[in-house]
Design an enzyme around this catalytic site. Structure first.
Site, PDB file in Angstrom:
ATOM      1  N   ASP A 115       0.823  -1.207   0.000  1.00 18.35           N
ATOM      2  CA  ASP A 115       0.000   0.000   0.000  1.00 18.35           C
ATOM      3  C   ASP A 115       0.860   1.260   0.000  1.00 18.35           C
ATOM      4  OD1 ASP A 115      -2.449  -1.071  -0.268  1.00 18.35           O
ATOM      5  OD2 ASP A 115      -3.041  -0.939   1.826  1.00 18.35           O
TER       6      ASP A 115
ATOM      7  N   ASP B  79      -9.859  -7.665  11.089  1.00 22.82           N
ATOM      8  CA  ASP B  79      -9.742  -9.122  11.179  1.00 22.82           C
ATOM      9  C   ASP B  79     -10.770  -9.691  12.151  1.00 22.82           C
ATOM     10  OD1 ASP B  79      -8.478  -7.768  13.147  1.00 22.82           O
ATOM     11  OD2 ASP B  79      -6.707  -9.027  13.223  1.00 22.82           O
TER      12      ASP B  79
HETATM   13  O1  LIG Z   1      -3.605   0.735   4.758  1.00 26.83           O
HETATM   14  C1  LIG Z   1      -3.070  -0.266   5.226  1.00 26.83           C
HETATM   15  C2  LIG Z   1      -2.786  -0.431   6.598  1.00 26.83           C
HETATM   16  C3  LIG Z   1      -2.185  -1.609   7.048  1.00 26.83           C
HETATM   17  N1  LIG Z   1      -1.869  -2.573   6.163  1.00 26.83           N
HETATM   18  C4  LIG Z   1      -1.206  -3.820   6.648  1.00 26.83           C
HETATM   19  O2  LIG Z   1      -1.988  -4.453   7.620  1.00 26.83           O
HETATM   20  C5  LIG Z   1      -1.180  -5.138   8.549  1.00 26.83           C
HETATM   21  C6  LIG Z   1      -1.574  -4.756   9.964  1.00 26.83           C
HETATM   22  O3  LIG Z   1      -1.493  -3.367  10.143  1.00 26.83           O
HETATM   23  P1  LIG Z   1      -0.644  -2.691  11.341  1.00 26.83           P
HETATM   24  O4  LIG Z   1      -0.699  -1.223  11.184  1.00 26.83           O
HETATM   25  O5  LIG Z   1       0.676  -3.360  11.429  1.00 26.83           O
HETATM   26  O6  LIG Z   1      -1.556  -3.085  12.595  1.00 26.83           O
HETATM   27  P2  LIG Z   1      -1.144  -3.880  13.906  1.00 26.83           P
HETATM   28  O7  LIG Z   1      -1.927  -3.298  15.027  1.00 26.83           O
HETATM   29  O8  LIG Z   1       0.310  -3.999  14.066  1.00 26.83           O
HETATM   30  O9  LIG Z   1      -1.730  -5.307  13.511  1.00 26.83           O
HETATM   31  C7  LIG Z   1      -2.651  -6.049  14.236  1.00 26.83           C
HETATM   32  O10 LIG Z   1      -3.942  -5.488  14.254  1.00 26.83           O
HETATM   33  C8  LIG Z   1      -4.563  -5.365  12.987  1.00 26.83           C
HETATM   34  C9  LIG Z   1      -5.936  -4.810  13.230  1.00 26.83           C
HETATM   35  O11 LIG Z   1      -6.649  -5.706  14.014  1.00 26.83           O
HETATM   36  C10 LIG Z   1      -4.604  -6.711  12.269  1.00 26.83           C
HETATM   37  O12 LIG Z   1      -5.080  -6.517  10.965  1.00 26.83           O
HETATM   38  C11 LIG Z   1      -3.247  -7.295  12.190  1.00 26.83           C
HETATM   39  O13 LIG Z   1      -3.279  -8.555  11.553  1.00 26.83           O
HETATM   40  C12 LIG Z   1      -2.711  -7.419  13.590  1.00 26.83           C
HETATM   41  O14 LIG Z   1      -1.432  -8.019  13.556  1.00 26.83           O
HETATM   42  C13 LIG Z   1       0.263  -4.784   8.223  1.00 26.83           C
HETATM   43  O15 LIG Z   1       0.861  -5.868   7.526  1.00 26.83           O
HETATM   44  C14 LIG Z   1       0.131  -3.570   7.324  1.00 26.83           C
HETATM   45  O16 LIG Z   1       1.160  -3.519   6.396  1.00 26.83           O
HETATM   46  C15 LIG Z   1      -2.147  -2.429   4.816  1.00 26.83           C
HETATM   47  O17 LIG Z   1      -1.853  -3.310   4.012  1.00 26.83           O
HETATM   48  N2  LIG Z   1      -2.744  -1.288   4.382  1.00 26.83           N
END
Ligand SMILES: O=c1ccn([C@@H]2O[C@H](COP(=O)(O)OP(=O)(O)O[C@H]3O[C@H](CO)[C@@H](O)[C@H](O)[C@H]3O)[C@@H](O)[C@H]2O)c(=O)[nH]1
Ligand SMILES: [Mn+2]
Length: 549
Positions: free
Chosen positions: A89, A385
């Site tokens: 993204d 999720d």
């Molecule tokens: O516009 C976006 C925003 C995030 N992501 C991806 O989504 C994942 C999770 O996003 P992140 O910002 O890292 O959120 P976290 O809080 O670290 O992640 C946890 O919380 C999220 C929301 O519940 C879940 O989607 C993830 O799987 C979980 O690991 C990462 O691989 C990002 O690269 C995208 O592809 N596009």
């Protein structure tokens, strides 16, 4: 408001919440899988499409992403049945360059891992540790030593210039560009979906739906595996473990299998609680025993949760209905119909599919369709999720949580401080959005297939933010009482003081016991074995004396 009344309201809330927690922990359940028996029962294993999402090359360094990709490609599963889809993204040339380099390195790395049955297949972790190091385990094996050195040297990338394929990424505005889809050697697809400033992109859920469609017109595997870019595979058998559950219990209609998030490199004893170990040990195993843990790829600890989900497409046959549900792509509708009929996708004509992939990755594609509402990852919450998992459970599917040894995936936990607070604020806001949204478990349990106990299990996490309000009020109550010379507890000389004292002590001792049983287990058992050693030596001494006497 009188302190008594406030205390009563807060305590009533704590009691209800305690009841919800007891419900969650009541039936803990562990799965044991036997991947060694899989080939006998299912000689023709199904294809698996693996999805990796990344969004920001600064916050999520490409070197971590490529390690995740390499660890996925190197899992113990027939290589021709795997395909890896990367969504960026951030539309970053650096990430693309890193993935190109990774696809070249994969040609050496994957056979190396399989040949020597390497356990940790993310190179950055492998070369850090010394468990498989030639100077230890394989000192005598000089062929291994040569291969090992080759891996270590080849791992270093060469500088990048923005020509050729990379030119597509020069002068690209991150939030305003058309679709870029690249196919690389070793079955890696690199996708930057179309972004326009006024079009909502729905964050990770939007990215996952694009990957779902792109893979639908490319390899169309019946199973998909999703990890965040910072969660590498730590147990090479993970796909086979998942298949044991997804193929092995057809009567249970398992929609997804997920693995508890496990972290590396975090502070000892997890003083900030960012690893959520107690949650995954007691609550998540408990919810698994009801119907299936909510889909939080480690979400709770989140950054890493990973799950496998069956394409859940409903029984649609009519062409116009299909278009309305899935969008206008002929190729995707064909794939979806094939998936509905349970057929495995064949490798398509790649040049046709590339066009189709660009079409399904465009930002207008979802207009007027069911994507994000009934289909794919569900929009409307930053915790997409869990929202998606809830909708799947509402439809009556089950899910499982499985904790194989060694842990299936590993990620890097936030160590604490403002970053962790921002992350938790994002989660609790998203959870409240679900709580008051149209898929709220309270309504769902009345109108859909969501079981009452699963509804309570969802409430446990969805009201996380509200719990803090009661805790804060209760915690400020003693100070308020001192200032206003009032009280909300019995006096020390009254015998009823034993009731709140007993509740306080048992609750906190119980929490401490749970915490120590998860976090400090290794240290406690070390202490225990020292004590045992001492006891034995004393005992021996005693016996010796007894013998003399
Ligand atoms: O516009 C976006 C925003 C995030 N992501 C991806 O989504 C994942 C999770 O996003 P992140 O910002 O890292 O959120 P976290 O809080 O670290 O992640 C946890 O919380 C999220 C929301 O519940 C879940 O989607 C993830 O799987 C979980 O690991 C990462 O691989 C990002 O690269 C995208 O592809 N596009
Ligand atoms: Mn993350």
């Amino acid at each position: 408001m009188s302190p008594w009344l406030l205390a009563f309201l807060c305590e009533s809330w704590f009691t209800i919440y305690w009841g919800i927690i007891v419900n969650c922990k009541w039936n803990p359940m562990d799965y044991k899988t036997y991947p060694e028996n899989l080939d006998k029962r299912f000689p023709d294993l199904p294809n698996v499409d693996m999805f990796v999402t990344t969004a920001d090359p600064v916050l999520e360094p490409p070197i971590i992403t490529v390690n995740t990709i390499l660890s996925l490609l190197a899992v113990d599963y027939p290589a021709q049945k795997l395909a890896c889809y990367v969504s960026d993204d951030g539309c970053s040339p650096l990430t693309f360059y890193s993935v190109v380099e990774a696809s070249k390195f994969a040609k050496l790395w994957v056979p190396f891992c399989k040949k020597y049955n390497i356990q940790v297949r993310a190179p950055f972790r492998y070369f850090l540790g010394d468990s498989d190091h030639p100077s230890n385990a394989y000192k005598a094996n000089s062929e291994f030593h040569q291969d090992w050195l080759k891996m270590k040297v080849t791992r270093k990338p060469v500088p990048c210039d923005l020509n050729g394929e990379f030119a597509d990424f020069s002068d690209v505005e991150r939030r305003n560009h058309s679709t870029i889809v690249k196919i690389m050697w070793y079955r890696i697809w690199f996708t930057c979906r179309e972004k326009r400033p006024k079009q909502p992109h729905n964050y990770k859920a939007g990215a996952m739906n694009v990957l779902g469609r792109v893979s639908g017109v490319m390899t169309n595997a019946p199973f998909m595996l999703n990890v965040d870019c910072d969660m590498f595979v730590n147990n090479p058998q993970v796909v086979r473990h998942a298949m044991c559950q997804l193929l092995g219990c057809p009567s249970e209609e398992i929609a997804f299998v997920q693995y508890p998030q496990v972290f590396y490199g975090s502070p000892r004893d997890d003083p900030y609680g960012n690893q959520f170990v107690v949650v995954s040990h007691y609550i998540a195993r408990g919810i698994t025993g009801i119907r299936g843990y909510d889909m939080r790829e480690q979400a709770v600890s989140i950054d890493e949760k990973s799950y496998m989900m069956k394409l859940e497409l409903g029984k649609l046959v009519d062409e116009t209905v299909l278009r309305k549900e899935f969008g206008n792509s002929e190729e995707f509708i064909n794939s979806a119909t094939q998936a509905l009929k349970g057929k495995q996708g064949a490798f398509p004509n790649l040049s046709n599919s590339l066009e189709a992939a660009c079409e399904v990755a465009s930002c207008n594609y979802e207009h007027g369709t069911s994507w994000g509402t009934k289909l794919g990852w569900i929009y409307g919450s930053t915790v997409e999720d869990l929202h998606t998992g809830l909708v799947i459970h509402n439809k009556g599917w089950n899910s499982t949580l499985h904790g194989p040894e060694p842990p299936a995936f590993m990620g890097c936990a936030l160590s604490g401080g403002p970053k962790a607070m921002t992350q938790q604020k994002r989660w609790v806001t998203g959870l409240l959005e679900i709580m008051i949204g149209k898929n709220s478990p309270i309504f769902s349990t009345l109108t859909t297939n969501l079981q009452f106990r699963m509804c309570l299990a969802y409430l446990w996490i969805l009201v996380w933010a509200l719990h803090s309000v009661h805790e804060l009020l209760y915690a400020t109550l003693p100070a308020y009482c001192i200032l206003t010379n009032s009280r909300f507890l019995p006096k020390v000389e009254e015998t009823t003081i034993w009731i709140p004292t007993a509740v306080f002590l048992t609750y906190n001792l119980h929490n401490l016991r749970e915490h120590y049983s998860c976090i400090a287990a290794p240290y406690l058992s070390a202490c225990a074995s020292i004590k045992v050693a001492i006891a034995i030596s004393w005992g021996a001494g005693g016996r010796a004396k007894g013998g003399l006497l």
